[in-house]
Design an enzyme around this catalytic site. Structure first.
Site, PDB file in Angstrom:
ATOM      1  N   HIS A 188       0.996  -1.305  -0.207  1.00 43.36           N
ATOM      2  CA  HIS A 188       0.020   0.057   0.158  1.00 43.36           C
ATOM      3  C   HIS A 188       0.964   1.133   0.094  1.00 43.36           C
ATOM      4  O   HIS A 188       1.818   1.356   0.841  1.00 43.36           O
ATOM      5  CB  HIS A 188      -0.902  -0.118   1.192  1.00 43.36           C
ATOM      6  N   GLY A 244       0.784  -4.279   2.466  1.00 44.71           N
ATOM      7  CA  GLY A 244      -0.423  -4.597   1.762  1.00 44.71           C
ATOM      8  C   GLY A 244      -0.406  -5.650   0.525  1.00 44.71           C
ATOM      9  O   GLY A 244      -1.454  -6.339   0.317  1.00 44.71           O
ATOM     10  N   TYR A 274      -4.101  -1.780  11.400  1.00 45.62           N
ATOM     11  CA  TYR A 274      -4.544  -2.524  10.559  1.00 45.62           C
ATOM     12  C   TYR A 274      -6.117  -2.749  10.764  1.00 45.62           C
ATOM     13  O   TYR A 274      -6.496  -2.647  11.693  1.00 45.62           O
ATOM     14  CB  TYR A 274      -3.878  -3.723  10.229  1.00 45.62           C
TER      15      TYR A 274
END
Length: 395
Positions: A188, A244, A274
């Site tokens: 991510h 991610g 998370y």
């Protein structure tokens, strides 16, 4: 030129197997010509035209009923197709690409030698590419200069290409990176984290962060799209996988990797809280103590470890990765598609995320909010951009 004349040809027993309306296939697993034209149109990324149906009807009038007929056309016959009513240049180009690819159901091909090129020469400006080979869709992340970071733009493109693969009639999608990369994906993209005042992640000290993993986040939507895609997603993993991107792998239906592959999930290294759904993805595919260690430490596990715990389906030498990936994809594509669709949905519904009471959900959400608003997350993000180890204080 519009006079009916055969350009495909078949023996009597084959012809007897064709349906009276001319729209059925005579090779087991072969797509009808209407499905082929629809798949080619999906590859163009443009909306269907009325002329597409005109081309389909013309092809059936020339005894081109299915994909096998189209693949078997001679150069002379293909030249006739190029002059057919409804044959636009864009659609013809997509059909030409389909004709150049292996026939669905054919023997598994030997993987071609891997051409190791830099990211720019492979894909130009595109960060993601899609191909359709018969019933197999291939989505390639090719933004090597950014280590295939999952930015909002890349996540949106991946979600869109998954949908386009389904529109093209594929039965399985391969998700991979360009051959030869050292990093499959760096995860991510921290640069996309937004602050309460709308500023970006680099605006240090100006405002606290928003929820970095809200249900409206493009990355979170991509995870959900992979899990709920009607067809299986086969992850072909070469290189290291970070953050991610490991969640992306957890959401794939089948995974194959090389011995050099590693997986790490790193929110604790940047102070990132998370989300519950992301945690559940790992609990569903890994032993709990492995999940705990990976999240607590942020340390990677090897491909051998991932294979032993059942996270990976297979590990093969890098030079065999493409061939083995194609073999597995062809096996899935050769099975009854309605059954495979049902099985994927059944398995998803039968292995749900752990349920949380409203009280527990509120408690965990409040703790997440405290974390994304904390000094530790600010420190973690600053350290990330400064490329230095963070110094967390727990506040």
């Amino acid at each position: 030129f519009h006079h009916r004349f055969p350009i495909a040809g078949c023996d009597f027993s084959t012809a007897m197997q064709r349906w009276a309306d001319g729209d059925a296939t005579h090779d087991a697993g072969a797509r009808s010509i209407a499905e082929v034209v629809k798949a080619a149109r999906a590859m163009t990324g443009k909306p269907a035209l009325a002329s597409d149906e005109e081309l389909v009807e013309w092809l059936k009038g020339q005894e081109v009923f299915c994909e096998t007929d189209l693949l078997n056309l001679s150069d002379t016959a293909w030249a006739a197709v190029q002059r057919a009513p409804g044959a636009t240049l864009v659609l013809l180009d997509a059909l030409e690409h389909l004709r150049a690819r292996p026939r669905p159901g054919a023997a598994f091909p030997e993987a071609p030698p891997i051409q190791r090129q830099n990211s720019g020469s492979i894909c130009g400006k595109s960060a993601v590419e899609m191909e359709v080979h018969g019933f197999i869709g291939i989505i390639t992340m090719c933004n090597e200069s950014k280590r295939n970071a999952l930015s909002q733009h890349v996540c949106d493109e991946l979600s869109g290409l998954l949908d386009r693969c389904c529109s093209a009639g594929v039965r399985v999608v391969i998700l991979r990176s360009s051959p030869g990369v050292k990093v499959w994906s760096s995860g991510h993209d921290v640069r996309d984290f937004k602050r309460v005042d709308g500023s970006d992640a680099r605006s240090f000290g100006k405002s606290k962060f928003q929820d970095p993993l809200s249900c409206e986040d493009s990355f979170v939507k991509l995870l959900d799209r992979i899990r709920n895609l009607p067809v299986p997603v086969l992850g072909s993993i070469e290189g290291t996988v970070w953050g991610g991107a490991t969640d992306i792998c957890a959401c794939c239906d089948v995974l194959i990797a090389t011995p050099q592959t590693t997986f790490a999930i790193t929110p604790a290294k940047i102070g990132l809280p998370y989300n519950h759904s992301g945690m559940s993805h790992f609990i569903q595919v890994m032993p709990l103590h492995i999940v705990k260690w990976m999240f607590f430490s942020g340390e990677p596990i090897s491909a051998d470890q991932a294979l032993q715990i059942g996270f990976l389906n297979d590990v093969v030498p890098v030079e065999k990765l493409e061939q083995r990936t194609q073999e597995m994809a062809h096996i899935i594509a050769s099975r009854a598609p309605l059954v495979v669709h049902l099985l994927k949905r059944q398995l998803l519904c039968m292995s749900p995320a752990p349920s949380l009471t409203p009280e527990v959900f509120e408690e965990l959400h409040e703790k997440r909010k405290q974390t994304w608003s904390s000094n530790d997350m600010e420190e973690g993000v600053q350290a990330f951009f400064a490329k230095r180890p963070p110094s967390f204080r727990g506040n």
